[in-house]
Design a protein around this motif. Structure first.
Motif: not given
Length: 756
Positions: A545-552
């Motif tokens: 979930i944290y890594l998806r925030e970076i992609k977003k």
């Protein structure tokens, strides 16, 4: 500043890039590939064997050596010694029969020197630039960039360093980079720039531009080389990219006798003049000789068969027919000078011990040379797996794995965090080292870091030795933690409490760099020793979930934050490779400006920090020469090596304590006059230049206490990273849920581990 030798300019070599990037120089262009090994190599290998001996030339580690050249009398060049606010320049010459150089002071302060050439009677000529403002000297950088604030002259010095004359450069030369200069015997100095050739009289310094009709040098790569007999040759590539050689006609002041260079000779950087031959061509494997006009080269020496290893040849000088001196430089930015003589044939062939590596550290190469010189029965040879043209650590270690599994393992293995260590051990490929360690009285008398000693073990047995390491961790402001640690369970709450956006938790992370989190936080969900994993854990879901925030953030082209974000409290954790005690001050005072703690990467039960083993030694269980292999690798635990480490941390605790104590004092060196010169280091953080200060005793002790408690070894498996990354991408693209992604990752990693 670079402290080594270079033939035409100072060579910049970064240690960190060497350690991160696989050394993939496969010598595809080596002339050796043009030989039929069945006829010229294996059957007559001894014909090309030489003996190399260190002449113990003592170079200052605080100096640069540039413009290194040679003539019939020896080797010479420029030496630049710098400290904070003060620079000395010297002309350095080492005669053929000497082991101690003669040093002649020629300037300091506002001067810069870029080229040097010797003339007759010990005189030498230098292109010297004077800068009205002392700070402008630092702007020169290299021969490739000229400062318009300086005044350039050609200066003639006597052998004792007295200035005999100086002359302004011609308009064609003063604003152009000097590619090279040459001495024309009993005439003067020839200078070549991109504008053409100029000549300066050796008695008066009077210069004139030479109107040479010239249709060559189409690629702007022309170089001048002066032969031992005083002849000047010009090397360049023609319109077909073939290497060609001219002789310079001293009487007519023009180029003559254009000849094609032999096949395989493709750069002047590896060319040196000689006595037995006009030229020697030296690559990292062999020495070849040829004369002007020859169509082919003669093989003179095989470094590999001689047990000699080198990163770069700075100078190759024939001091008498068949006897040579070679300046070998290594990635650590210093050079060593060896004598090189033909080895008399020995009826007792040496037993070859192989050492397999993905990259060959310069200290390994120098240790091999020393071992081979002092051993009458055994010779160590490198099998560098990156020589096969492999482009990544994964492909390199895959090739090594194939040899190990097929029973062709090298006697000694040089491993790092990319190695399949646990797989090697579980399958019986590595020899336990406990008996060697126990019986080695010199090692037993030393105290080694307990945490490193334990990380070298599996099931109570020691299978590898780690001679030095760095630390991979994350720092955080002490005021942000309140005695807790950032984990994959609480990172959202801590970020929200301090008004830090989740995507900025670890600063300005780019999505293309998230593999680093798989090998840290992510690999904490794998038990490599027992080949099990736990990716369905909700804490791993939190990592996704944290890594998806970076992609977003990147998809929405959100704002980036700079390196000042920690001072401004816009970021929480600073990822950092700690390789020295002074890194503590860089992190604390440079990035945060307040007290810090080392949290590590958010992980299962808190934060995880890792020992990063840049180099690990192991012995193959199939080796028939285990005792000799141990004799080689034990050196890296001994005082000579441990106390010499200046990048990363030694595993000898006393050596680490000395390093720690030194960090609490100003850095200095003793110059040639016996004066203590204080030096200071600086680094750039954002838009600020930070002057690194010494640690106080409390800070140094805190860092050591942190280091010796780290109990995790960084593991980097490229195939595993690919499995996690590929599967997680479906979640990042919102095709599946994080929980579904974690289940798929669990199944795929389990299958991979079963194969291991």
């Amino acid at each position: 500043m670079i402290k080594g030798f270079s033939k035409f300019a100072t060579i910049a070599l970064a240690v960190s890039s060497m350690l991160f990037v696989c050394s993939c120089g496969s010598y595809e262009n080596s002339i050796l590939n043009t030989y039929d090994k069945a006829e010229n190599g294996d059957n007559n290998a001894y014909e090309y064997v030489y003996e190399f001996n260190d002449i113990s030339f003592n170079m200052s580690s605080n100096s640069e050596y540039t413009c290194v050249e040679s003539n019939k009398d020896g080797i010479y060049g420029l030496k630049k010694t710098s400290s904070e606010g003060h620079t000395n320049y010297s002309f350095l010459s080492l005669k053929n029969d000497d082991t101690k150089p003669k040093e002649t002071f020629i300037g300091s302060g506002n001067y810069d020197f870029e080229k040097v050439i010797m003339g007759s009677d010990g005189c030498f000529y230098v292109i010297r630039t004077f800068y009205p403002e002392k700070s402008a000297v630092q702007e020169t950088g290299s021969d490739n960039s000229l400062s318009k604030t300086g005044t350039r002259r050609l200066v003639k010095y006597s052998s004792s360093g007295d200035e005999l004359w100086k002359t302004f450069l011609l308009d064609s030369d003063k604003n152009a980079n000097s590619r090279n200069i040459a001495y024309l015997k009993n005439k003067g100095i020839l200078i070549y720039t991109k504008t053409g050739f100029s000549f300066y009289d050796e008695n008066t310094g009077k210069g004139k531009f030479l109107e040479i009709e010239d249709n060559g040098n189409v690629h702007n790569d022309r170089i001048l080389i002066t032969g031992q007999d005083g002849k000047v040759f010009v090397f360049e590539t023609d319109s077909e990219w073939n290497y060609v050689i001219y002789e310079f006609d001293v009487k007519k002041m023009t180029l003559k006798n254009k000849k094609d260079a032999p096949d395989g000779v493709y750069t002047s950087s590896y060319l040196f003049t000689g006595i037995s031959y006009d030229f020697y061509y030296v690559d990292n494997e062999c020495v070849y000789g040829f004369n002007f006009g020859d169509k082919s080269v003669d093989k003179i020496c095989s470094f590999i068969d001689s047990g000699f290893y080198i990163d770069n040849t700075v100078m190759f000088n024939e001091i008498s027919p068949g006897n040579f001196r070679i300046i070998a430089s290594y990635n650590e930015d210093t050079g060593k000078i060896y004598s090189m003589t033909k080895k008399e044939k020995n009826t007792d062939d040496k037993t070859v011990i192989t050492i397999g590596t993905a990259f060959t550290d310069e200290n390994i190469k120098k240790r091999i040379i020393d071992f081979n010189q002092n051993n009458d029965k055994y010779m160590i040879k490198i099998k560098e797996y990156s020589d096969g043209g492999y482009s990544s650590y994964y492909s390199v270690y895959k090739s090594m794995n194939e040899d190990i599994e097929s029973g062709n393992a090298p006697d000694i293995l040089v491993l790092n965090s990319y190695s399949s260590i646990d797989s090697y051990i579980s399958r019986g490929f590595l020899e336990p080292l406990d008996s060697y360690l126990k019986e080695d009285t010199e090692i037993q008398k030393n105290d080694y870091l307990h945490n490193i000693t334990e990380l070298q073990k599996r099931n109570g047995k020691t299978y590898m030795i780690i001679p030095f390491f760095s630390v991979d961790t994350c720092a955080v402001s002490k005021n942000h933690l309140d005695g807790t640690s950032v984990s994959l369970q609480n990172y959202r709450n801590i970020c929200n409490k301090h008004n830090i956006k989740i995507q900025y938790m670890l600063g300005d992370v780019h999505f293309e760099g998230i593999d680093d989190f798989y090998t840290t936080s992510g690999f904490d969900f794998i038990d490599f020793e027992n080949n099990t994993c736990d990716f369905e854990n909700y804490k791993f879901v939190n990592l996704l979930i944290y890594l998806r925030e970076i992609k977003k953030l990147e998809d929405n082209k959100g704002p980036r934050i700079g390196q000042d974000s920690y001072r401004n409290e816009n970021a929480l954790l600073l990822p950092y490779f700690i390789t020295s005690f002074e890194d503590y001050k860089i992190i604390k005072d440079g990035y945060f400006g307040e007290d810090i703690v080392f949290n590590g990467y958010p992980s299962i039960d808190g934060g995880s920090s890792y020992i990063n083993p840049w180099m690990m030694f192991a012995i193959s269980s199939s080796s028939n020469n285990k005792e000799i292999a141990w004799e080689f690798i034990r050196y890296f635990l001994l005082d000579e090596y441990q106390y010499s480490i200046d990048w990363g941390f030694p595993v000898n605790e006393k050596a680490l304590d000395i390093m720690m104590d030194a960090s609490c004092h100003e850095k200095y060196y003793i110059d040639e006059n016996g004066h203590k010169i204080i030096t200071k280091s600086k680094t750039t953080i954002g838009d600020r230049i930070y002057s690194i200060k010494s640690l106080n005793k409390k800070e140094a002790t805190e860092l050591k206490s942190f280091i010796i408690k780290i109990n995790k070894l960084r593991h980097q498996d490229t195939e595993l990273i690919g499995i996690i990354s590929e599967t997680a991408t479906h979640f990042y693209n919102e095709e599946i849920t994080a929980e579904r992604a974690s289940t798929l990752i669990q199944h795929r990693v389990e299958e991979y581990l079963r194969k291991e």
